[in-house]
Design an enzyme around this catalytic site. Structure first.
Site, PDB file in Angstrom:
ATOM      1  N   ALA A   1      -2.556 -10.545 -14.394  1.00 18.22           N
ATOM      2  CA  ALA A   1      -3.752 -10.425 -15.232  1.00 18.22           C
ATOM      3  C   ALA A   1      -3.397 -10.164 -16.691  1.00 18.22           C
ATOM      4  CB  ALA A   1      -4.632  -9.298 -14.705  1.00 18.22           C
TER       5      ALA A   1
ATOM      6  N   ALA B   1       0.025  -3.754 -10.132  1.00 20.39           N
ATOM      7  CA  ALA B   1      -0.541  -2.409  -9.977  1.00 20.39           C
ATOM      8  C   ALA B   1      -0.714  -1.783 -11.349  1.00 20.39           C
ATOM      9  CB  ALA B   1       0.401  -1.531  -9.141  1.00 20.39           C
TER      10      ALA B   1
ATOM     11  N   THR C   1       5.988   2.958  -3.688  1.00 19.71           N
ATOM     12  CA  THR C   1       6.724   3.985  -4.410  1.00 19.71           C
ATOM     13  C   THR C   1       7.034   5.177  -3.512  1.00 19.71           C
ATOM     14  OG1 THR C   1       6.400   5.673  -6.118  1.00 19.71           O
ATOM     15  CG2 THR C   1       4.422   4.729  -5.216  1.00 19.71           C
ATOM     16  N   ASP C   2       8.067   5.931  -3.888  1.00 20.60           N
ATOM     17  CA  ASP C   2       8.371   7.172  -3.168  1.00 20.60           C
ATOM     18  C   ASP C   2       7.332   8.259  -3.462  1.00 20.60           C
ATOM     19  OD1 ASP C   2       9.087   7.782  -5.795  1.00 20.60           O
ATOM     20  OD2 ASP C   2      11.114   8.456  -5.330  1.00 20.60           O
ATOM     21  N   GLU C   3       6.504   8.043  -4.499  1.00 22.08           N
ATOM     22  CA  GLU C   3       5.565   9.096  -4.900  1.00 22.08           C
ATOM     23  C   GLU C   3       4.486   9.346  -3.850  1.00 22.08           C
ATOM     24  OE1 GLU C   3       4.487   9.106  -9.039  1.00 22.08           O
ATOM     25  OE2 GLU C   3       6.283   7.996  -9.589  1.00 22.08           O
TER      26      GLU C   3
ATOM     27  N   TYR D   1      -2.459   8.046  -9.227  1.00 20.65           N
ATOM     28  CA  TYR D   1      -1.581   6.875  -9.035  1.00 20.65           C
ATOM     29  C   TYR D   1      -1.012   6.856  -7.625  1.00 20.65           C
ATOM     30  CZ  TYR D   1       2.844   4.301  -8.968  1.00 20.65           C
ATOM     31  OH  TYR D   1       3.883   3.473  -8.605  1.00 20.65           O
TER      32      TYR D   1
ATOM     33  N   LYS E   1      -1.645   4.257  -4.447  1.00 20.89           N
ATOM     34  CA  LYS E   1      -0.568   3.498  -3.793  1.00 20.89           C
ATOM     35  C   LYS E   1      -0.536   3.832  -2.298  1.00 20.89           C
ATOM     36  CE  LYS E   1       2.112   1.072  -5.364  1.00 20.89           C
ATOM     37  NZ  LYS E   1       2.072  -0.410  -5.641  1.00 20.89           N
TER      38      LYS E   1
END
Ligand code: NAD
Ligand code: TYD
Length: 369
Positions: free
Chosen positions: A38, A87, A136-138, A162, A166
């Site tokens: 985008a 993302a 992500t590891d988050e 965030y 995810k």
């Protein structure tokens, strides 16, 4: 492994997506790649400039929430492999304005899954397909100093808008496999760094601020730990999952490279000091940098207000990817940081162009001590 693939790469004009497109192109010349992006503030068509016009490469400007567009691309381009990077990716932005994170990361991922279900599992099914979701590891939350690193069975405990968005997208991907039989894989990776990284994230921000002689903002006490991975090693991990990963599985990808933020920033400062000493012409190019006057880059370190809900420590246990897929990080943190510093020195027009006035104004609001 397929002899040749037709890839759709979402978010391919962003940091990791663009590095992945170049990585894949170098190693799989016969494959066709369509990038769907985008071009938000983080997307940059210049990242793909060297591929524009080349056979088997196509760029489409569009939003992943546009289900009809995605379904059309899947069918017309005979896509068999979708690699989903698109993302909203910056934690600080998610704290200031979560809406766009919910829209792109959750609704956007759902939209892609629905388009894939329609085209790949519909009236004319394409049994040989893959939806690879880049996460992500988050999503695993925050570790204490002595906690074991995140494994694939660690419970999800996202703490920021965030990471929560995810996590939601990861769950949707999982559900589409279990419910509909969509052939999915997911990778959860630690913090990436390398070329084409937007200078709102820690490492590129520190590099350009050293070059411009601006404060190096350290949130809180600077003792938060991240596990850093050079972006090409993340691309290698995704490649291994696509080639050898088991359908429905998740794989952690990391660099076995945990560092406190303040140590990481000091390392970058030492690299800058050495680079300026070795190349005296840099002083004229970057007169605002303390290194240009023989002073240490560390003199710019400034402790600022902490990020709300700032996760203390991330660490990835990637033994599953190592054992099952043969994944192995190949670039040490020291070498990766030097390569990254060199890239920013050699690509000044790139970072000057992305750091326009509105971005700087936004960034300035972050630095309240
Ligand atoms: P980025 O912010 O640099 O790039 C995101 C890209 O997605 C941009 O090109 C943007 O234009 C595009 N995009 C955003 N919204 C879109 C939409 N609605 N439709 C189509 N395109 C859209 O992000 P990044 O750092 O390259 O991260 C890529 C992926 O990897 C993300 O899913 C992120 O969660 C994940 N990840 C990032 C890291 C990291 O350290 N950066 C670590 C692990 C996982
Ligand atoms: P960041 O690059 O934003 O990645 P993430 O929050 O996804 O891990 O930040 C990395 C670490 O650096 C994180 O602990 C927050 C910290 N940080 C600073 O100390 N100063 C900064 O200016 C930024 C952007 C981040």
């Amino acid at each position: 492994m397929n002899s040749s693939r037709n890839l759709l790469v979402t978010g391919g004009a962003g940091f990791i997506g663009a590095n992945f497109v170049h990585y894949w192109r170098r190693r799989h010349e016969a494959d066709a790649i369509t990038v769907l992006d985008a071009l938000t503030y983080a997307g940059n068509r210049a990242n793909l400039a060297s591929l524009e016009g080349s056979a088997g490469f196509r760029f489409v400007k569009g939003d992943i929430t546009d289900r009809d567009l995605v379904a059309k691309l899947l069918a017309e381009q005979q896509i068999d492999t979708l690699v989903h990077f698109a993302a909203e990716s910056h934690v600080d932005r998610s704290i200031l304005g979560p809406d766009e994170f919910i829209r792109t990361n959750i609704l956007g991922t759902h939209s892609l899954l629905e388009a894939c279900r329609k085209v790949w599992l519909g009236a004319t099914p394409r049994p040989n397909h893959r939806f690879h979701h880049v996460s992500t590891d988050e999503v695993y939350g925050s570790l204490g100093t002595d906690d074991p690193a995140f494994s694939e069975s660690t419970a999800y405990a996202p703490n920021s808008p965030y990471s929560a968005s995810k996590a939601a997208s990861d769950h949707l991907v999982r559900a589409y496999h279990h419910t509909y039989g969509l052939k999915v894989t997911t990778s959860n990776c630690s913090n990436n760094y390398g070329p084409m990284h937007f200078p709102e994230k820690l490492i590129p921000l520190i590099i350009v601020n050293i070059l411009e002689g601006k404060p190096l903002p350290i949130y809180g006490d600077g003792r938060n730990i991240r596990d850093w991975l050079f972006v090409d090693d993340h691309c290698q991990g995704i490649e291994r999952v696509l080639e050898r990963g088991r359908i429905g599985e998740t794989y952690n990808i990391g660099g076995w490279s945990e560092v406190e933020n303040i140590d990481l920033v000091r390392r970058l400062c030492r690299i800058a000091d050495d680079v300026f000493k070795a190349d005296v012409s840099l002083a004229a190019r970057f007169p605002g940098s303390p290194c240009a006057r023989g002073l240490q880059a560390e003199s710019l370190i400034t402790f600022v207000r902490d990020r709300p809900g700032h996760d203390r420590r991330y660490a990835i246990d990637c033994r599953k990817a190592e054992t099952e897929l043969g994944f192995a990080p190949s670039i040490t943190l020291e070498d990766g940081l030097k390569q990254t510093f060199t890239w920013y020195l050699g690509n000044e027009p790139w970072w000057r162009a992305v750091m326009d006035g509105s971005y700087r104004n936004w960034l300035a609001t972050q630095y309240t001590a």
